[in-house]
Scaffold this motif. Structure first.
Motif, mmCIF file in Angstrom:
data_model
loop_
_atom_site.group_PDB
_atom_site.id
_atom_site.type_symbol
_atom_site.label_atom_id
_atom_site.label_comp_id
_atom_site.label_asym_id
_atom_site.label_seq_id
_atom_site.Cartn_x
_atom_site.Cartn_y
_atom_site.Cartn_z
ATOM 1 N N UNK A 2 0.832 -1.192 0.000
ATOM 2 C CA UNK A 2 0.000 0.000 0.000
ATOM 3 C C UNK A 2 0.872 1.249 0.000
ATOM 4 N N UNK A 3 0.456 2.239 -0.769
ATOM 5 C CA UNK A 3 1.200 3.492 -0.866
ATOM 6 C C UNK A 3 0.988 4.316 0.409
ATOM 7 N N UNK A 4 2.060 4.679 1.125
ATOM 8 C CA UNK A 4 1.920 5.518 2.323
ATOM 9 C C UNK A 4 1.328 6.889 1.965
ATOM 10 N N UNK A 5 0.624 7.465 2.908
ATOM 11 C CA UNK A 5 -0.018 8.765 2.709
ATOM 12 C C UNK A 5 0.629 9.818 3.603
ATOM 13 N N UNK A 6 0.709 11.032 3.103
ATOM 14 C CA UNK A 6 1.273 12.163 3.841
ATOM 15 C C UNK A 6 0.569 12.347 5.183
ATOM 16 N N UNK A 7 -0.742 12.122 5.201
ATOM 17 C CA UNK A 7 -1.539 12.315 6.410
ATOM 18 C C UNK A 7 -1.172 11.325 7.511
ATOM 19 N N UNK A 8 -0.424 10.289 7.189
ATOM 20 C CA UNK A 8 0.007 9.310 8.190
ATOM 21 C C UNK A 8 1.181 9.831 9.022
ATOM 22 N N UNK A 9 1.830 10.879 8.551
ATOM 23 C CA UNK A 9 2.881 11.509 9.350
ATOM 24 C C UNK A 9 2.231 12.304 10.474
ATOM 25 N N UNK A 10 2.944 12.473 11.570
ATOM 26 C CA UNK A 10 2.431 13.320 12.644
ATOM 27 C C UNK A 10 2.401 14.763 12.136
ATOM 28 N N UNK A 11 1.673 15.607 12.825
ATOM 29 C CA UNK A 11 1.582 17.017 12.436
ATOM 30 C C UNK A 11 2.976 17.662 12.409
ATOM 31 N N UNK A 12 3.786 17.349 13.396
ATOM 32 C CA UNK A 12 5.148 17.896 13.451
ATOM 33 C C UNK A 12 5.987 17.401 12.273
ATOM 34 N N UNK A 13 5.867 16.116 11.943
ATOM 35 C CA UNK A 13 6.607 15.568 10.802
ATOM 36 C C UNK A 13 6.147 16.218 9.497
ATOM 37 N N UNK A 14 4.847 16.456 9.371
ATOM 38 C CA UNK A 14 4.330 17.115 8.173
ATOM 39 C C UNK A 14 4.912 18.516 8.023
ATOM 40 N N UNK A 15 4.959 19.258 9.128
ATOM 41 C CA UNK A 15 5.453 20.638 9.089
ATOM 42 C C UNK A 15 6.941 20.728 8.773
ATOM 43 N N UNK A 16 7.669 19.657 9.042
ATOM 44 C CA UNK A 16 9.113 19.663 8.825
ATOM 45 C C UNK A 16 9.558 18.831 7.630
ATOM 46 N N UNK A 17 8.599 18.331 6.843
ATOM 47 C CA UNK A 17 8.964 17.445 5.748
ATOM 48 C C UNK A 17 9.376 18.247 4.517
ATOM 49 N N UNK A 18 10.373 17.757 3.834
ATOM 50 C CA UNK A 18 10.787 18.354 2.562
ATOM 51 C C UNK A 18 11.781 19.484 2.727
ATOM 52 N N UNK A 19 12.221 19.987 1.580
ATOM 53 C CA UNK A 19 13.245 21.028 1.585
ATOM 54 C C UNK A 19 12.748 22.347 1.005
ATOM 55 N N UNK A 20 11.441 22.509 0.883
ATOM 56 C CA UNK A 20 10.896 23.725 0.293
ATOM 57 C C UNK A 20 10.797 23.570 -1.216
ATOM 58 N N UNK A 21 10.645 24.668 -1.897
ATOM 59 C CA UNK A 21 10.505 24.615 -3.351
ATOM 60 C C UNK A 21 11.888 24.674 -3.980
ATOM 61 N N UNK A 22 12.209 23.650 -4.720
ATOM 62 C CA UNK A 22 13.487 23.594 -5.413
ATOM 63 C C UNK A 22 14.174 22.268 -5.193
#
Length: 128
Positions: A2-22
């Motif tokens: 099953x493909x993991x979903x972004x919503x499965x991350x905690x709120x804190x993990x969501x806010x800190x995920x990725x490197x921004x645009x670029x």
């Protein structure tokens, strides 16, 4: 798998995920500037969601779906601007430019091409 979903991350993990645009190879100061500038136009179009999709990986169709969902979210935000008569055209231009950039540049090392999706734990261990 099953493909993991972004919503499965905690709120804190969501806010800190990725490197921004670029892409990862773009200097951090430039990515920060582009991300902050884009935030004027795109409130809910989440590049974090897009980065998560790239981390989950898959095939070229998975990448195309991630990019299209990113574009659709930016277009929605463009039409929901508070001062739509002033900001609509710049927002549409930026949304299209970002979409073209991820379609062209995303294949150069950012998207995780793989036979099966990464698990949520793999993503957490690698990207957070």
């Amino acid at each position: 798998m099953r493909r993991p979903q972004f919503e499965e991350l905690s709120e804190e993990q969501q806010l800190n995920f990725g490197n921004g645009i670029g892409p990862f190879w773009l200097p951090e100061k430039i990515r920060d500037f582009v991300t902050k500038s884009a935030s004027w136009f795109f409130k809910s179009a989440s590049w974090r969601h897009h980065d998560f999709g790239y981390a989950v990986g898959g095939d070229r169709w998975d990448r195309a779906r991630c990019d299209w969902k990113f574009y659709a979210a930016m277009m929605k935000d463009a039409f929901c601007q508070k001062y739509v008569l002033i900001t609509l055209w710049p927002a549409l231009f930026l949304a299209t430019a970002f979409y073209v950039a991820v379609r062209l540049g995303g294949q150069m090392g950012s998207f995780e091409y793989r036979k099966c999706y990464a698990s949520l734990q793999e993503i957490i261990d690698t990207y957070t």
